[in-house]
Design a protein around this motif. Structure first.
Motif, PDB file in Angstrom:
ATOM      1  N   GLY A 147       0.796  -1.225   0.000  1.00 48.61           N
ATOM      2  CA  GLY A 147       0.000   0.000   0.000  1.00 48.61           C
ATOM      3  C   GLY A 147       0.825   1.269   0.000  1.00 48.61           C
ATOM      4  O   GLY A 147       0.316   2.348  -0.318  1.00 48.61           O
ATOM      5  N   SER A 148       2.109   1.152   0.355  1.00 46.60           N
ATOM      6  CA  SER A 148       2.986   2.329   0.354  1.00 46.60           C
ATOM      7  C   SER A 148       3.610   2.590  -1.017  1.00 46.60           C
ATOM      8  O   SER A 148       4.284   3.607  -1.205  1.00 46.60           O
ATOM      9  N   THR A 149       3.388   1.686  -1.974  1.00 46.66           N
ATOM     10  CA  THR A 149       4.049   1.805  -3.274  1.00 46.66           C
ATOM     11  C   THR A 149       3.694   3.112  -3.979  1.00 46.66           C
ATOM     12  O   THR A 149       4.567   3.777  -4.547  1.00 46.66           O
ATOM     13  N   TYR A 150       2.412   3.484  -3.947  1.00 46.07           N
ATOM     14  CA  TYR A 150       1.992   4.699  -4.658  1.00 46.07           C
ATOM     15  C   TYR A 150       2.691   5.929  -4.099  1.00 46.07           C
ATOM     16  O   TYR A 150       3.222   6.758  -4.858  1.00 46.07           O
ATOM     17  N   ALA A 151       2.726   6.061  -2.776  1.00 44.33           N
ATOM     18  CA  ALA A 151       3.341   7.238  -2.170  1.00 44.33           C
ATOM     19  C   ALA A 151       4.836   7.298  -2.474  1.00 44.33           C
ATOM     20  O   ALA A 151       5.368   8.363  -2.826  1.00 44.33           O
ATOM     21  N   VAL A 152       5.517   6.174  -2.364  1.00 40.80           N
ATOM     22  CA  VAL A 152       6.953   6.151  -2.650  1.00 40.80           C
ATOM     23  C   VAL A 152       7.208   6.477  -4.120  1.00 40.80           C
ATOM     24  O   VAL A 152       8.114   7.246  -4.459  1.00 40.80           O
ATOM     25  N   THR A 153       6.402   5.903  -5.002  1.00 43.39           N
ATOM     26  CA  THR A 153       6.593   6.120  -6.436  1.00 43.39           C
ATOM     27  C   THR A 153       6.383   7.578  -6.816  1.00 43.39           C
ATOM     28  O   THR A 153       7.180   8.163  -7.565  1.00 43.39           O
ATOM     29  N   PRO A 200      11.453   8.659 -10.451  1.00 44.19           N
ATOM     30  CA  PRO A 200      11.213   9.352 -11.722  1.00 44.19           C
ATOM     31  C   PRO A 200       9.826   9.037 -12.262  1.00 44.19           C
ATOM     32  O   PRO A 200       9.310   7.929 -12.079  1.00 44.19           O
ATOM     33  N   ALA A 201       9.242  10.000 -12.922  1.00 43.67           N
ATOM     34  CA  ALA A 201       7.878   9.821 -13.442  1.00 43.67           C
ATOM     35  C   ALA A 201       7.884   8.958 -14.700  1.00 43.67           C
ATOM     36  O   ALA A 201       8.872   8.907 -15.443  1.00 43.67           O
ATOM     37  N   ASP A 202       6.775   8.283 -14.934  1.00 44.89           N
ATOM     38  CA  ASP A 202       6.521   7.562 -16.192  1.00 44.89           C
ATOM     39  C   ASP A 202       7.545   6.471 -16.484  1.00 44.89           C
ATOM     40  O   ASP A 202       7.924   6.253 -17.638  1.00 44.89           O
ATOM     41  N   ARG A 203       8.009   5.768 -15.470  1.00 42.96           N
ATOM     42  CA  ARG A 203       8.916   4.639 -15.693  1.00 42.96           C
ATOM     43  C   ARG A 203       8.388   3.403 -14.947  1.00 42.96           C
ATOM     44  O   ARG A 203       9.093   2.815 -14.120  1.00 42.96           O
ATOM     45  N   PRO A 204       7.138   3.002 -15.212  1.00 46.36           N
ATOM     46  CA  PRO A 204       6.547   1.902 -14.437  1.00 46.36           C
ATOM     47  C   PRO A 204       7.256   0.574 -14.645  1.00 46.36           C
ATOM     48  O   PRO A 204       7.415  -0.211 -13.699  1.00 46.36           O
ATOM     49  N   LEU A 205       7.673   0.280 -15.873  1.00 48.13           N
ATOM     50  CA  LEU A 205       8.315  -1.009 -16.123  1.00 48.13           C
ATOM     51  C   LEU A 205       9.711  -1.067 -15.508  1.00 48.13           C
ATOM     52  O   LEU A 205      10.119  -2.103 -14.972  1.00 48.13           O
ATOM     53  N   PHE A 206      10.437   0.039 -15.584  1.00 46.01           N
ATOM     54  CA  PHE A 206      11.740   0.075 -14.928  1.00 46.01           C
ATOM     55  C   PHE A 206      11.575  -0.086 -13.419  1.00 46.01           C
ATOM     56  O   PHE A 206      12.360  -0.784 -12.764  1.00 46.01           O
ATOM     57  N   PRO A 214      16.788   5.616 -16.149  1.00 44.25           N
ATOM     58  CA  PRO A 214      16.874   7.063 -15.906  1.00 44.25           C
ATOM     59  C   PRO A 214      18.016   7.390 -14.954  1.00 44.25           C
ATOM     60  O   PRO A 214      18.494   6.536 -14.202  1.00 44.25           O
ATOM     61  N   ALA A 215      18.446   8.645 -14.973  1.00 47.95           N
ATOM     62  CA  ALA A 215      19.427   9.121 -13.989  1.00 47.95           C
ATOM     63  C   ALA A 215      18.735   9.245 -12.633  1.00 47.95           C
ATOM     64  O   ALA A 215      17.593   9.719 -12.553  1.00 47.95           O
ATOM     65  N   LEU A 216      19.420   8.824 -11.577  1.00 50.93           N
ATOM     66  CA  LEU A 216      18.816   8.799 -10.254  1.00 50.93           C
ATOM     67  C   LEU A 216      19.586   9.688  -9.284  1.00 50.93           C
ATOM     68  O   LEU A 216      20.817   9.712  -9.296  1.00 50.93           O
ATOM     69  N   ASP A 217      18.854  10.416  -8.458  1.00 49.72           N
ATOM     70  CA  ASP A 217      19.468  11.165  -7.372  1.00 49.72           C
ATOM     71  C   ASP A 217      19.325  10.366  -6.079  1.00 49.72           C
ATOM     72  O   ASP A 217      18.914   9.204  -6.087  1.00 49.72           O
ATOM     73  N   GLY A 218      19.660  10.977  -4.952  1.00 42.63           N
ATOM     74  CA  GLY A 218      19.599  10.272  -3.676  1.00 42.63           C
ATOM     75  C   GLY A 218      18.194   9.826  -3.318  1.00 42.63           C
ATOM     76  O   GLY A 218      17.993   8.728  -2.781  1.00 42.63           O
ATOM     77  N   ARG A 219      17.196  10.660  -3.616  1.00 42.44           N
ATOM     78  CA  ARG A 219      15.809  10.301  -3.323  1.00 42.44           C
ATOM     79  C   ARG A 219      15.385   9.095  -4.145  1.00 42.44           C
ATOM     80  O   ARG A 219      14.728   8.183  -3.630  1.00 42.44           O
ATOM     81  N   GLY A 220      15.753   9.080  -5.417  1.00 43.97           N
ATOM     82  CA  GLY A 220      15.387   7.952  -6.256  1.00 43.97           C
ATOM     83  C   GLY A 220      16.045   6.664  -5.804  1.00 43.97           C
ATOM     84  O   GLY A 220      15.404   5.609  -5.763  1.00 43.97           O
ATOM     85  N   LEU A 221      17.329   6.741  -5.454  1.00 46.78           N
ATOM     86  CA  LEU A 221      18.029   5.548  -4.967  1.00 46.78           C
ATOM     87  C   LEU A 221      17.404   5.035  -3.683  1.00 46.78           C
ATOM     88  O   LEU A 221      17.240   3.812  -3.502  1.00 46.78           O
TER      89      LEU A 221
END
Length: 307
Positions: free
Chosen positions: A18-24, A29-35, A200-207
């Motif tokens: 249930g937390s997946t949506y909030a984290v995503t 990064p936006a629009d990368r569901p398969l990645f 995509p390129a990732l920052d600290g939040r994405g990692l």
């Protein structure tokens, strides 16, 4: 471990999902569901393989591939496709018919005959989820509905087959989880790169977000899920599924500033009540020996009263 503790631990899986949506939405990064699906599955699977150091043997090579496809490789992409194409939570509503799929498949493959209570509880769960997440915005999309139904059917079939096949002797749920996540991740990988291109390129939040999704939201959560399937009935486990959209709604209210209307709160109460009802142990019918013993006891009681 008693049944209540097993149910509680298994329930942590859909709560985590249930937390997946909030984290995503907040970290990735936006629009990368398969990645995102790929990063959730493959690193987690490889990590569990490294920890358990156990590979499938014999028939479990193809069984792991089938379960990995159903529970991960097919389920994730279809789920994301439906979420992107359907308006306001409709994907979760369509997906909430999972208990009905599981009830039907469990009757065919596990000899778990669905009771009237099971069917009514499944309908109540779908109704409750509908009240929580469904919004009257956006246009109806047939492809999205088909993807949502197919994702629910895939996960339901994976749940029932996991219960039917069990685990090889001497193999724990952690290794079985690793097999499935790896197989599912390998199935997603070519689709993700063909559809979305390079990572995509990732920052600290994405990692941080991807690390949470891979380790907690996937490796640990699916281990608890498959562990629960090995102990509980398939129908009981699938009735824990509504906890995922309920958790998402609570996180949206508590952390993202979203509001909860009285209608949504009513839906949450209905869905949560259906989840609890789904955990009630089914009443076992009397065997012929028990019926005869019961009849003798009743005859003796009646005879004593007549005296």
């Amino acid at each position: 471990m008693n049944r209540a503790a097993t149910v509680a631990l298994t329930a942590l899986a859909p709560v985590s999902w249930g937390s997946t949506y909030a984290v995503t939405t907040q970290l990735l990064p936006a629009d990368r569901p398969l990645f995102t699906a790929l990063v959730r599955a493959l690193p987690a699977g490889l990590a569990l393989l490294a920890v358990t150091r156990t590979l499938p043997r014999g028939a479990w090579w193809w069984r792991s591939a089938v379960l990995g496809a159903l529970n991960i490789g097919v389920f994730f992409p279809l789920l994301f496709l439906s979420a992107y194409r359907l308006p306001g939570g409709m994907a979760a509503v369509v997906g909430s018919v999972g208990p009905l799929f599981v009830a039907g498949l469990a009757a065919l493959l596990l000899a778990e005959r669905p009771t009237t209570r099971t069917l009514l509880t499944a309908v109540a769960a779908a109704l409750g989820v509908s009240l929580v997440v469904l919004k009257a915005t956006g246009a109806f999309d047939l492809i999205g509905v088909g993807a949502a139904l197919a994702s629910s059917a895939a996960m339901s079939a994976g749940t029932v087959l996991t219960k039917r096949w069990g685990r090889p002797e001497g193999v724990g749920p952690l290794a079985l989880t690793g097999w499935q996540l790896t197989a599912g991740g390998l199935l997603i990988a070519p689709v993700a790169f063909l559809a979305e291109g390079a990572p995509p390129a990732l920052d600290g939040r994405g990692l941080a977000g991807y690390a949470y999704l891979a380790l907690v939201n996937t490796a640990v959560a699916y281990w608890l899920w498959f562990r629960g399937i090995g102990t509980l009935t398939a129908t009981s486990v699938t009735f824990l599924g509504p906890l995922s959209p309920l958790t998402a709604a609570v996180i949206g209210w508590a952390a993202l500033g979203q509001t909860l209307t009285p209608l949504q709160l009513t839906g949450m109460a209905i869905a949560f009540g259906a989840t609890l009802s789904g955990q009630l142990a089914p009443r076992k019918p009397f065997s012929s020996t028990e019926r005869n013993r019961h009849k003798v006891s009743m005859d003796a009681m009646v005879s004593g009263l007549r005296r």
